[in-house]
Write an enzyme that holds these catalytic residues in place. Structure first.
Site, PDB file in Angstrom:
ATOM      1  N   LYS A 277       4.014 117.114 -90.032  1.00 61.17           N
ATOM      2  CA  LYS A 277       2.927 116.050 -90.680  1.00 61.17           C
ATOM      3  C   LYS A 277       3.265 115.884 -92.250  1.00 61.17           C
ATOM      4  CE  LYS A 277      -1.272 116.790 -88.448  1.00 61.17           C
ATOM      5  NZ  LYS A 277      -2.021 117.132 -87.862  1.00 61.17           N
TER       6      LYS A 277
ATOM      7  N   ASP B 169     -14.363 116.382 -81.462  1.00 58.85           N
ATOM      8  CA  ASP B 169     -14.595 117.089 -82.607  1.00 58.85           C
ATOM      9  C   ASP B 169     -15.710 117.473 -82.500  1.00 58.85           C
ATOM     10  OD1 ASP B 169     -12.188 116.657 -83.518  1.00 58.85           O
ATOM     11  OD2 ASP B 169     -12.387 115.157 -85.071  1.00 58.85           O
TER      12      ASP B 169
END
Length: 187
Positions: free
Chosen positions: A72, A168
């Site tokens: 990315k 997360d």
């Protein structure tokens, strides 16, 4: 635009534009196919662009993908973030290396994160917009998350964590994520 290798992460690059500034503000190129090619990246490999907006103190990550992974390009288009990359490629000369960056809308620098590296950031401003350009369509079944507060990684986030996603918050530690990556590695 200048491309600089990131010594702590083999194959990672920081792309720094040369803005033209005047009384109106600035203009700069945030992506250049020729510069990408000059460091061995295929500019046509990127297939999806995404954008996240985060409030100050929000932490996103540490994320990566199993299987073939996902490369990315990451840029803070507005505001400022503390950005983290962790090399989880077992065959990499920088395996378990970490690199830290301050990305901001002021500099418009772009970070290339190679496939097999975990990535995360914390917003340092109110708000912070982060743009992502990835080289494969997103497949949630391949998502891997590592605990942002894993003691083995010992990442010193600059602000108290204001908010994280449930994913997360409940992420496994580095050791468990590495085992998962090994089980799902393609032959």
């Amino acid at each position: 635009m200048k491309a600089t290798e990131v010594p702590a992460i083999a194959g990672a690059y920081l792309f720094e534009p040369t803005p033209f500034a005047d009384e109106r503000g600035f203009f700069c190129r945030t992506f250049d196919a020729d510069v990408a090619r000059s460091v061995g990246l295929d500019p046509d490999a990127f297939v999806q662009d995404s954008l996240s907006r985060s409030a100050r103190g929000v932490l996103r990550g540490l994320h990566l993908r199993s299987g073939d992974g996902e490369a990315k390009l990451v840029r803070c288009s507005y505001g400022k973030v503390f950005d983290v990359v962790v090399d989880l490629r077992a065959d990499s000369p920088t395996y378990l290396g970490r690199a830290y960056f301050e990305l901001s809308g002021e500099t418009q620098a772009t970070l290339y994160v190679p496939a097999g590296c975990a990535h995360g950031f914390q917003a340092l401003s109110e708000p912070a917009d982060v743009s992502y350009r990835i080289d494969r369509p997103h497949d949630p079944a391949e998502d891997v998350t590592i605990a942002f507060d894993d003691p083995e990684l010992a990442i010193e986030w600059p602000l108290p964590v204001a908010s994280v996603s449930r994913r997360d918050r409940e992420a496994p530690g580095l050791a468990e994520a590495l085992k998962h990556m090994e089980r799902t590695r393609l032959p």
